[in-house]
Every structure is written in structure tokens, then in C-alpha cells.
Motif scaffolding. Structure first.
Motif, PDB file in Angstrom:
ATOM      1  N   UNK A  50       0.825  -1.347  -0.210  1.00 37.83           N
ATOM      2  CA  UNK A  50      -0.053  -0.032  -0.017  1.00 37.83           C
ATOM      3  C   UNK A  50       0.791   1.218  -0.065  1.00 37.83           C
ATOM      4  N   UNK A  51       1.839   1.087   0.751  1.00 37.44           N
ATOM      5  CA  UNK A  51       2.703   2.279   0.809  1.00 37.44           C
ATOM      6  C   UNK A  51       3.378   2.595  -0.520  1.00 37.44           C
ATOM      7  N   UNK A  52       3.800   1.568  -1.222  1.00 35.96           N
ATOM      8  CA  UNK A  52       4.452   1.761  -2.590  1.00 35.96           C
ATOM      9  C   UNK A  52       3.515   2.235  -3.383  1.00 35.96           C
ATOM     10  N   UNK A  53       2.447   2.026  -3.468  1.00 37.87           N
ATOM     11  CA  UNK A  53       1.292   2.532  -4.271  1.00 37.87           C
ATOM     12  C   UNK A  53       1.215   3.751  -4.332  1.00 37.87           C
ATOM     13  N   UNK A  54       1.351   4.381  -2.841  1.00 37.19           N
ATOM     14  CA  UNK A  54       1.269   5.844  -2.729  1.00 37.19           C
ATOM     15  C   UNK A  54       2.657   6.633  -3.124  1.00 37.19           C
ATOM     16  N   UNK A  55       3.746   5.945  -3.243  1.00 34.21           N
ATOM     17  CA  UNK A  55       4.841   6.296  -3.816  1.00 34.21           C
ATOM     18  C   UNK A  55       4.691   6.369  -5.179  1.00 34.21           C
ATOM     19  N   UNK A  56       4.018   5.634  -5.743  1.00 38.21           N
ATOM     20  CA  UNK A  56       3.840   5.638  -7.234  1.00 38.21           C
ATOM     21  C   UNK A  56       3.061   6.778  -7.835  1.00 38.21           C
ATOM     22  N   UNK A  57       2.079   7.272  -6.956  1.00 37.01           N
ATOM     23  CA  UNK A  57       0.759   8.091  -7.161  1.00 37.01           C
ATOM     24  C   UNK A  57       1.425   9.710  -7.565  1.00 37.01           C
ATOM     25  N   UNK A  58       2.139  10.309  -7.204  1.00 37.22           N
ATOM     26  CA  UNK A  58       2.436  11.572  -7.227  1.00 37.22           C
ATOM     27  C   UNK A  58       4.100  12.044  -7.318  1.00 37.22           C
ATOM     28  N   UNK A  59       3.963  13.133  -7.898  1.00 36.33           N
ATOM     29  CA  UNK A  59       5.428  13.679  -7.931  1.00 36.33           C
ATOM     30  C   UNK A  59       5.650  15.022  -7.327  1.00 36.33           C
ATOM     31  N   UNK A  60       6.790  15.284  -6.967  1.00 36.01           N
ATOM     32  CA  UNK A  60       7.345  16.501  -6.250  1.00 36.01           C
ATOM     33  C   UNK A  60       7.013  17.676  -7.012  1.00 36.01           C
ATOM     34  N   UNK A 126      18.209  19.866   6.906  1.00 42.50           N
ATOM     35  CA  UNK A 126      17.061  19.280   7.637  1.00 42.50           C
ATOM     36  C   UNK A 126      15.952  20.113   7.070  1.00 42.50           C
ATOM     37  N   UNK A 127      14.964  19.520   6.971  1.00 41.39           N
ATOM     38  CA  UNK A 127      13.573  19.806   6.208  1.00 41.39           C
ATOM     39  C   UNK A 127      12.515  19.674   7.138  1.00 41.39           C
ATOM     40  N   UNK A 128      11.700  20.410   7.378  1.00 45.09           N
ATOM     41  CA  UNK A 128      10.393  20.523   8.347  1.00 45.09           C
ATOM     42  C   UNK A 128       9.068  20.391   7.275  1.00 45.09           C
ATOM     43  N   UNK A 129       8.070  19.456   6.998  1.00 46.50           N
ATOM     44  CA  UNK A 129       6.962  19.497   6.270  1.00 46.50           C
ATOM     45  C   UNK A 129       5.680  19.748   7.413  1.00 46.50           C
ATOM     46  N   UNK A 130       5.182  20.971   7.099  1.00 47.80           N
ATOM     47  CA  UNK A 130       4.053  21.645   7.802  1.00 47.80           C
ATOM     48  C   UNK A 130       3.028  21.449   7.164  1.00 47.80           C
ATOM     49  N   UNK A 131       2.093  20.394   7.181  1.00 43.02           N
ATOM     50  CA  UNK A 131       0.817  20.118   6.513  1.00 43.02           C
ATOM     51  C   UNK A 131       0.927  20.692   4.806  1.00 43.02           C
ATOM     52  N   UNK A 132       2.272  20.425   4.434  1.00 47.60           N
ATOM     53  CA  UNK A 132       2.342  20.507   2.947  1.00 47.60           C
ATOM     54  C   UNK A 132       1.697  19.857   2.124  1.00 47.60           C
ATOM     55  N   UNK A 133       0.937  20.609   1.170  1.00 51.27           N
ATOM     56  CA  UNK A 133      -0.306  20.066   0.574  1.00 51.27           C
ATOM     57  C   UNK A 133       0.241  20.112  -0.901  1.00 51.27           C
ATOM     58  N   UNK A 134      -0.026  19.026  -1.679  1.00 52.94           N
ATOM     59  CA  UNK A 134       0.275  18.913  -3.105  1.00 52.94           C
ATOM     60  C   UNK A 134      -0.921  18.487  -3.887  1.00 52.94           C
ATOM     61  N   UNK A 135      -1.437  19.023  -4.953  1.00 51.74           N
ATOM     62  CA  UNK A 135      -2.573  18.795  -5.873  1.00 51.74           C
ATOM     63  C   UNK A 135      -1.999  17.307  -6.686  1.00 51.74           C
ATOM     64  N   UNK A 136      -3.000  16.720  -6.847  1.00 48.33           N
ATOM     65  CA  UNK A 136      -2.849  15.416  -7.649  1.00 48.33           C
ATOM     66  C   UNK A 136      -3.861  15.387  -8.731  1.00 48.33           C
ATOM     67  N   UNK A 137      -3.571  15.277  -9.923  1.00 45.50           N
ATOM     68  CA  UNK A 137      -4.424  15.146 -10.986  1.00 45.50           C
ATOM     69  C   UNK A 137      -5.250  16.439 -11.317  1.00 45.50           C
ATOM     70  N   UNK A 140      -7.262  15.990  -6.803  1.00 46.68           N
ATOM     71  CA  UNK A 140      -7.401  15.651  -5.177  1.00 46.68           C
ATOM     72  C   UNK A 140      -6.091  16.033  -4.741  1.00 46.68           C
ATOM     73  N   UNK A 141      -5.555  15.820  -3.649  1.00 45.56           N
ATOM     74  CA  UNK A 141      -4.632  16.424  -2.889  1.00 45.56           C
ATOM     75  C   UNK A 141      -3.876  15.418  -1.865  1.00 45.56           C
ATOM     76  N   UNK A 142      -2.814  15.655  -1.522  1.00 47.35           N
ATOM     77  CA  UNK A 142      -2.068  14.923  -0.373  1.00 47.35           C
ATOM     78  C   UNK A 142      -1.266  15.820   0.281  1.00 47.35           C
ATOM     79  N   UNK A 143      -1.396  15.661   1.611  1.00 49.43           N
ATOM     80  CA  UNK A 143      -0.924  16.448   2.715  1.00 49.43           C
ATOM     81  C   UNK A 143       0.012  15.724   3.655  1.00 49.43           C
ATOM     82  N   UNK A 144       1.348  16.456   3.659  1.00 47.14           N
ATOM     83  CA  UNK A 144       2.496  15.768   4.536  1.00 47.14           C
ATOM     84  C   UNK A 144       2.836  16.500   5.595  1.00 47.14           C
TER      85      UNK A 144
END
Length: 298
Positions: A50-60, A126-137, A140-144
Motif C-alpha cells: 500500500x505504501x509503495x502505491x502511494x509512492x507511485x502516485x504523485x510527483x514533487x 534538515x527539512x520540516x514539512x508542515x501540512x505541506x499540500x500538493x494537488x494530484x491530477x 485531489x490532494x495529499x498532505x504531508x
């Protein structure tokens, strides 16, 4: 030789790495003798899938901010290679970058280099991700949320290495993906033919970590093909906390709205036997081990 140190406010890029590659270690298959053991191994492999599928789903995003768990070395290289070029060319985004649908990613650290010859160069980030949101297609969106630690060593214009670790959680509304989850991943890479050839030259070892009731699992060599309509095919190697090494092949996997696997099958092989899996619904799977079959929750 003098070394010059500068603020890394300019290095706001983030290497987005993660998952997966390298070889699994061997083991004596200690304790893989009961259905309870087989169930825990099977659930760990389901998490890997399941986590591998998430990894395939979106780009930086174009600026290169860390926002993608790479499910294969191909996916990883598309992120890390441009980031290394940014260090060499001093072409990097600002310290804080905002997500296209909210949140931010902030990079801190330093870069040191030989102010006479230019090399070696060391970047410690060192990088901090604070509710970092990216749109997909665009729908949709993904938040990190989480953190990344990255060290890049450039020995010369031709040769260098990178060590990185990421630890973060995500949530997404994209169909065909688990709606939430977490990642702890690491990567170690080298190159020797210059940044202009780094896309073909980058040699990496990747590890993704999962927590099971029998301890922590380390996943490597993950390969993903297919899509959620036709079904995903996934192969991987996993080593458990007892030193047992497992190789698995999944076929025809589809993901339900609740993030579980809805259909498909798989086989997990290890030194002393195998475990067969069949996903019969969005909540249950059938595990066959040592001639016995049992239906369990995912």
C-alpha cells in the motif's frame, strides 16, 4: 586548505526520497512456524504494497521540495538527481516553500566547501514539512507532516554521495490510494560521472521501515507496475527483526476507498516455506500457511 561555511537559507530544496531498493539479508526463519507469525508477515507485506502505491502516485513540485516517497529507484532518481544538480549549480529554491494547496516546507542547515578549489562540498540539511499540500491530477490532494535529514558530499565535480532519511505522515483524498499512513525511509547513493550524467549514473540503496507485532520490518527492492483499474503488480524483499528474509510477488492488487486491498493475490517465499495470500474483500484476506487457510482482517 580553507573551508567556507554559508547559511543554508538558500538551499530550500528537499531531496524527496525514500523507498526502496538494495538487497535483503538472509536469516534462519526464526519463529516463522505458526499462523500468528504468518499473519504478521502478511500484514507487513500488505503495508509494503500500500505504501509503495502511494509512492507511485504523485510527483514533487517543480521547485524540488521533498514531497514524494519514491517506490522504486527510478522514482527516486527523478527527485534526487535534479536536487544534486541544484547544489552544484547553486540553483535552489528559497528556505520556505508553500504547497500549492496549503502548508509549507522549510529547509535549514549549511553548506561548506573549499573556497580555493571549490571541492569537496558538504551540504547538511534538515527539512520540516508542515501540512505541506500538493494537488494530484488537479482534482485531489495529499498532505504531508514530518521531517527529512539529508547529507550530500561532493568529492569533485564528477563524484559524490548522498545519505538521507525521511519520517513523515500523510493524508490524501485521491481514489485508489490508502487515505492515510506514515513513512520512515532511508537512501544511500553515489555517482562518479558528473552531474550531467547523474540520471544514468546514480547508484542507490533504499530501505523502507514498517512496524509489526513481531518488531520492525525493513523493505527493499520494491518494484511496482500497473494501475488501480487493471491491478498493480508488486515485488519486494523484506527482512524482519529476527533476521528472516522474505521475497514476495503480488499481482492484480486494487485499493479500496478505506485504503485496504480489495482484490488480488500474492506469495511470500522464505527459506523454509511460503505463505499464500488472497484478498477477498476490502477488509479481509485469506492466508494459507503449512496447508492451513485462515481468513483474517487486513
Amino acid at each position: 586548505m580553507q573551508r567556507k561555511k554559508t547559511s543554508l537559507g538558500l538551499l530550500g530544496f528537499t531531496l524527496l526520497l525514500a523507498a526502496c531498493g538494495g538487497g535483503g539479508s538472509g536469516g534462519g526463519d526464526k519463529g516463522i512456524s505458526t499462523m500468528e507469525d504468518a499473519t504478521d508477515v502478511s500484514k507487513a507485506f500488505a503495508d509494503v504494497a500500500k505504501q509503495a502505491l502511494v509512492g507511485e502516485a504523485f510527483d514533487g513540485p517543480d521547485v524540488g521540495i521533498f514531497s514524494k516517497p519514491a517506490a522504486s529507484d527510478t522514482g527516486f532518481k527523478t527527485i534526487i538527481a535534479p536536487s544534486i544538480r541544484k547544489i552544484v549549480n547553486e540553483d535552489v529554491p528559497p528556505e520556505t516553500v508553500f504547497g500549492d494547496c496549503g502548508g509549507s516546507s522549510t529547509t535549514s542547515g549549511s553548506v561548506s566547501y573549499d573556497d580555493v578549489n571549490g571541492y569537496p562540498v558538504t551540504a547538511d540539511l534538515q527539512v520540516s514539512l508542515d501540512s505541506y499540500c500538493q494537488t494530484l491530477d488537479e482534482l485531489y490532494s495529499i498532505t504531508l507532516d514530518g521531517s527529512v535529514a539529508v547529507v550530500v558530499d561532493l568529492e569533485s565535480e564528477l563524484a559524490g554521495s548522498t545519505e538521507a532519511e525521511v519520517d513523515y505522515s500523510y493524508s490524501t483524498d485521491a481514489p485508489g490510494l490508502p487515505p492515510s499512513g506514515s513513512f520512515r525511509q532511508s537512501a544511500s547513493c553515489t555517482f562518479s560521472n558528473g552531474v550531467d550524467n547523474i540520471d544514468d549514473d546514480l547508484d542507490c540503496t533504499y530501505t523502507t521501515y514498517y512496524q509489526g507485532t513481531r518488531g520492525e520490518y525493513e523493505a527493499t527492492d520494491i518494484v511496482v507496475t500497473g494501475n488501480n483499474d487493471s491491478g498493480y503488480d508488486i515485488s519486494a524483499t523484506v527482512v524482519d527483526a529476527q533476521g528472516n528474509s522474505f521475497d514476495a510477488m503480488f499481482s492484480g492488487l486494487t485499493v479500496c476507498a478505506n485504503g485496504n486491498i480489495g482484490s488480488g493475490s500474492g506469495t511470500i517465499n522464505f527459506n523454509q516455506g511460503s505463505i499464500d495470500l488472497e484478498y477477498i474483500s476490502c477488509d479481509e484476506m485469506v492466508i494459507t500457511f503449512q496447508g492451513n487457510a485462515e481468513t483474517v482482517a487486513q
